[in-house]
Design an enzyme around this catalytic site. Structure first.
Site, short mmCIF file in Angstrom:
data_model
loop_
_atom_site.label_atom_id
_atom_site.label_comp_id
_atom_site.label_asym_id
_atom_site.label_seq_id
_atom_site.Cartn_x
_atom_site.Cartn_y
_atom_site.Cartn_z
N ASN A 156 14.26 2.13 42.33
CA ASN A 156 13.04 2.93 42.13
C ASN A 156 12.25 3.03 43.43
OD1 ASN A 156 13.96 2.62 39.56
ND2 ASN A 156 12.35 1.19 38.93
N ASP A 157 12.04 1.89 44.04
CA ASP A 157 11.30 1.92 45.30
C ASP A 157 12.19 2.31 46.47
OD1 ASP A 157 8.53 1.36 44.88
OD2 ASP A 157 9.17 -0.56 44.06
N ARG A 191 7.10 7.86 43.52
CA ARG A 191 7.87 7.83 42.27
C ARG A 191 7.04 8.17 41.05
NH1 ARG A 191 8.71 1.22 41.83
NH2 ARG A 191 8.68 1.37 39.58
N CYS A 213 18.85 -3.29 39.88
CA CYS A 213 17.92 -3.48 38.75
C CYS A 213 16.91 -2.33 38.63
CB CYS A 213 17.19 -4.81 38.87
SG CYS A 213 16.11 -4.91 40.30
N ARG A 264 11.01 -12.68 39.51
CA ARG A 264 10.50 -12.02 40.72
C ARG A 264 9.06 -12.46 40.93
NH1 ARG A 264 10.30 -5.58 41.05
NH2 ARG A 264 8.47 -5.81 39.75
N GLU A 317 14.41 -3.01 48.46
CA GLU A 317 13.59 -1.86 48.04
C GLU A 317 13.16 -1.02 49.23
OE1 GLU A 317 10.84 -3.21 44.42
OE2 GLU A 317 11.02 -4.68 46.01
N ARG A 342 9.62 -9.22 35.68
CA ARG A 342 8.50 -8.70 36.46
C ARG A 342 7.29 -9.59 36.19
NH1 ARG A 342 10.88 -3.39 34.89
NH2 ARG A 342 11.25 -2.18 36.79
N HIS A 380 3.56 0.74 36.10
CA HIS A 380 3.40 -0.40 35.21
C HIS A 380 2.87 -0.03 33.84
CE1 HIS A 380 3.80 -3.84 38.20
NE2 HIS A 380 4.81 -3.80 37.38
C1 PEP Z 1 12.52 -1.04 41.68
O1 PEP Z 1 11.72 -0.77 42.59
O2 PEP Z 1 13.59 -0.42 41.49
C2 PEP Z 1 12.25 -2.13 40.73
C3 PEP Z 1 13.15 -2.53 39.87
O3 PEP Z 1 11.01 -2.69 40.76
P1 PEP Z 1 9.72 -2.03 40.06
O4 PEP Z 1 10.21 -0.88 39.19
O5 PEP Z 1 9.06 -3.10 39.30
O6 PEP Z 1 8.95 -1.57 41.24
MG MG Z 2 10.03 -2.01 43.01
#
Ligand code: PEP
Ligand code: MG
Length: 748
Positions: A636-637, A647, A684, A514, A613, A478, A372
């Site tokens: 990402n997750d 990550r 996303c 979200r 995720e 987000r 973040h």
């Molecule tokens: C993800 O996990 O790919 C995602 C888009 O959410 P964040 O990056 O906010 O965890």
């Molecule tokens: Mg995520």
């Protein structure tokens, strides 16, 4: 060696230490004792500073006492450095002839040929080195090594404490003294990109603690009056109000947040009254400010509550601002505008302050950058690089620094040649304004297939760019950002205002909100369960919302109310089961019912969907598709949990491979199931903005991509060159691979 007696005496040292004996005296006593029990001519202790990666001679019996504090070795340098680097004893009968030997003139060790060094460590954490030296022929034996190792392990506690106390007693500013030549290793640093972009400007090491402690060590020769202090208060509040206004204009969702606490403290009768009192009793105002600030800091520091501890920062910041204004030195200490700020620790609120004060770029040294924090820096358009080069923290101010956060490079005092190269690269890169002109309203592949591009939004400022770039809606908002940049949970009303602004700005296009995604590495300073052993798998995201129903319901109501006339989609993060989805849906239905009963305008039919995720979703997609109305893959997750790779951990970033065969096959399964069941599906996560993955994603059937707005033009362009049949073939070939190497070869 007199083994037992030595160990006994060392344990006695701990008692002395607890009784508050002077640290240097204690180290001296230790080397005396070890030298005498081991019949050695020399015994020295080197303490390791993990900020500078240096071993510093901190006590010696037998070498020139003037060398203490001046002999420094890098990790791995000299036989002593080698012992610590390799975490093993180093024993030599003719030390000077060892290729690793490092000669220091004047320390008088030439006369000692026999050398024995053992590392002092706790687990894998390096603390220092204990060294013995003797004259030629008096070789150290195996049993000497064993005894010295036992002594070193007995000394861990005492040395660890001594090292800590010495570091905090080191007068601030001391460390900068000797730097007139920049060490080679900091001239070029390759770090990790936390927020893309370029910045060039004078350096400024930003360390509130250091600034404050340097003030504490300072003599204030001039005498100031009570009136001067009150003028300083007025000046400080004016400055803070102006800064606040600036933030408000730039970031309406963060408006009036950052300096609220400062302004309140400035009006606090205990804080200001306490200082007034001291001044009336004859204390010079700067000293009075420091005294009261210190009282507050000390009492906050012991608080269990993270929110209170965070207040320390406000007090530190405020005390510095007040004193600067009192001394009329505001221009001298915290220079931020146009600067490359070098910091060791960074909170989201610091980022907002730095951004509002016009920082050009940020170098975060040694810290882990939470996902973040880097997302916030990107939204604030501040280039940021993270690195482990602690020496940068000693960089004097005003040294030119160039950040190339497109590739993670950092140049300290760059040569003209580097600057010229950088400028010409800059020209070659199109600016966002130019890109805006190239952006078309529709995204179409070479063979005429439509692809929909949406924006990922963190702060309202992102949406402005996204709209200018003609995105087709918001694929991911987000919603934790308004939570993150505040110092406490935002109220339903505050959330409603932010969401309403979003809805207004997207002008009827789809908007996907979200629900709160906190926990793991996405922490709120005012809510963090520090008892969790493994926060990544702890009470996070939808689990947090379901366990904290009032917080969740407030958020849902704010979303439903703001989205009254919008194409509203509510998306739940980190869902792991149908049961969780049903529980979340039930709360949404309850909120709808409540708003209906109260006659409050709201959206009664938002689409409800989930983020994909967690890998477990892949197996249940057909079942989910019966209940969830849309899906968005958070790669990402998804990659993090599928591969078990954090990550945010730079040390294992090479294992974080989105094109791992299992990830690719699971993605295909998820997408195919959504398509078969006629459900909307998008991507996303970051894979959506990486050009090399676009053919694969289109090849497996993805037609909706959501990304940070600044990638939109690049991705649109890339898609226009893709032929869907070819993309399907590429995807099939990639899916047929069993190894990462196989896939990598196809990706090129
Ligand atoms: C993800 O996990 O790919 C995602 C888009 O959410 P964040 O990056 O906010 O965890
Ligand atoms: Mg995520």
């Amino acid at each position: 060696m007199d083994n037992q007696k030595l160990l006994y005496e060392i344990s006695e040292l701990n008692t002395l230490f607890r009784e508050g004996t002077d640290i240097q005296g204690l180290l001296n006593k230790t080397v005396e004792m070890v030298a005498s029990h081991t019949n050695s001519d020399v015994c020295s202790i080197y303490l390791y500073n993990n900020e500078t990666n240096e071993l510093v001679l901190s006590a010696t019996r037998g070498l020139n006492p003037e060398a203490v504090g001046n002999v420094k070795l890098k990790l791995g340098q000299g036989l002593t450095g080698l012992a610590l680097k390799e975490m093993r004893p180093v024993c030599e009968v003719d030390a000077a002839n060892n290729p690793n030997y490092k000669y220091f003139p004047g320390i008088l060790e030439e006369q000692y040929d026999c050398f024995l060094a053992v590392p002092i460590a706790r687990g894998i954490s390096k603390i220092g080195v204990l060294v013995l030296q003797r004259h030629k022929g008096e070789n150290f034996s195996e049993s000497d090594i064993t005894v010295l190792e036992a002594a070193a392990s007995q000394l861990v506690d005492i040395i660890e404490n001594a090292r800590f106390l010495m570091s905090i007693r080191e007068p601030a500013g001391e460390r900068e003294k000797n730097i007139d030549i920049l060490p080679e290793e900091i001239k070029f640093v390759h770090g990790k990109i936390a927020s893309e972009g370029f910045a060039y400007g004078p350096s400024a090491v930003f360390d509130k603690k250091k600034n404050l402690s340097s003030m504490m060590h300072r003599q204030f020769d001039e005498k100031y009056s009570l009136d001067d202090f009150h003028d300083a208060i007025n000046k400080t509040s004016d400055q803070l109000e102006k800064l606040q206004e600036k933030v408000g204009q730039k970031l309406s969702d963060a408006a009036s947040l950052i300096f609220t606490a400062h302004l309140m403290i400035l009006q606090d009768k205990y804080f200001i009254g306490g200082i007034d009192e001291l001044i009336k009793n004859g204390v010079n105002p700067p000293a009075a400010i420091l005294k009261i600030a210190k009282n507050y800091i000390d009492s906050f520091a012991t608080s269990e509550n993270a929110y209170i501890r965070e207040k320390i920062q406000d007090i530190e910041d405020l005390a510095i601002r007040l004193i600067n204004n009192l001394l009329s030195e505001s221009e001298d200490v915290i220079k931020v505008k146009g600067r490359i700020i070098i910091v060791k620790e960074l909170f989201p609120s610091d980022l907002l302050i730095l951004s509002s004060e016009g920082a050009a770029g940020i170098v975060l040294v040694g810290g882990t950058v939470t996902s973040h924090l880097s997302i916030l820096a990107s939204s604030l358009r501040i280039p940021m690089v993270v690195c482990n080069t602690y020496e940068l923290l000693n960089l004097p101010d005003e040294i030119p620094v160039l950040i190339d956060a497109e590739i993670g490079n950092l140049y300290v005092d760059p040569t003209d040649e580097i600057l010229e190269r950088f400028e010409s690269q800059q020209k070659a890169r199109q600016t966002l304004n130019q890109q805006k002109l190239l952006m078309k309203p529709e995204t179409i592949t070479r063979d005429g297939t439509k692809v929909h591009l949406f924006a990922n939004i963190n702060l309202l400022a992102d949406l402005k760019v996204a709209c200018e770039l003609r995105c087709e809606g918001v694929g991911l908002y987000r919603s934790e950002f308004p939570f993150m940049i505040r110092r406490n949970f935002p109220t339903e009303m505050e959330q409603y205002i932010v969401y309403s602004r979003l809805v207004q700005m997207v002008q009827g296009k789809p908007i996907t909100l979200r629900t709160l995604d906190i926990g793991g590495d996405k922490t709120l300073s005012y809510y963090a369960d520090t008892t969790e052993q493994n926060p990544a798998m702890g009470l996070r995201s939808i689990r947090f919302s379901l366990q904290n129903k009032p917080v969740f319901a407030e958020q849902i109501r704010a979303m439903l109310r703001a989205g009254a006339n919008a194409d509203l989609r509510i998306m739940f993060p980190m869902v792991s089961s149908i049961d969780e989805f049903r529980s979340a849906k039930e709360i949404v239905l309850e909120c709808i019912d409540e708003l209906r009963r109260k006659g409050i305008q709201h959206n009664s039919k938002p689409m409800l969907g989930i983020m994909v995720e967690l890998p477990c979703i892949a197996e249940l997609m057909d079942d989910f598709a019966k209940e969830a109305e849309f899906f968005s893959i958070g790669t990402n997750d998804f990659v993090q949990f599928m591969l078990g790779v954090d990550r945010t951990n730079e040390n294992i970033s090479s294992s974080y491979v989105p094109h791992h065969p299992s990830v690719l096959r699971a993605l295909k399964k998820v997408v195919q199931s959504a398509i078969k069941n006629n459900r909307e599906i998008s991507v996303c996560g970051n894979m959506a903005h990486e050009e090399k993955y676009i053919p694969f994603l289109l090849g497996i059937g993805i037609r909706n991509l959501s990304m940070d707005p600044r990638y939109l033009p690049r991705i649109q362009q890339s898609i226009s060159n893709i032929d869907i049949t070819e993309a399907q073939e590429t995807a099939e070939t990639m899916l047929a691979q069993s190894s990462i190497t196989g896939v990598s070869q196809i990706l090129g």
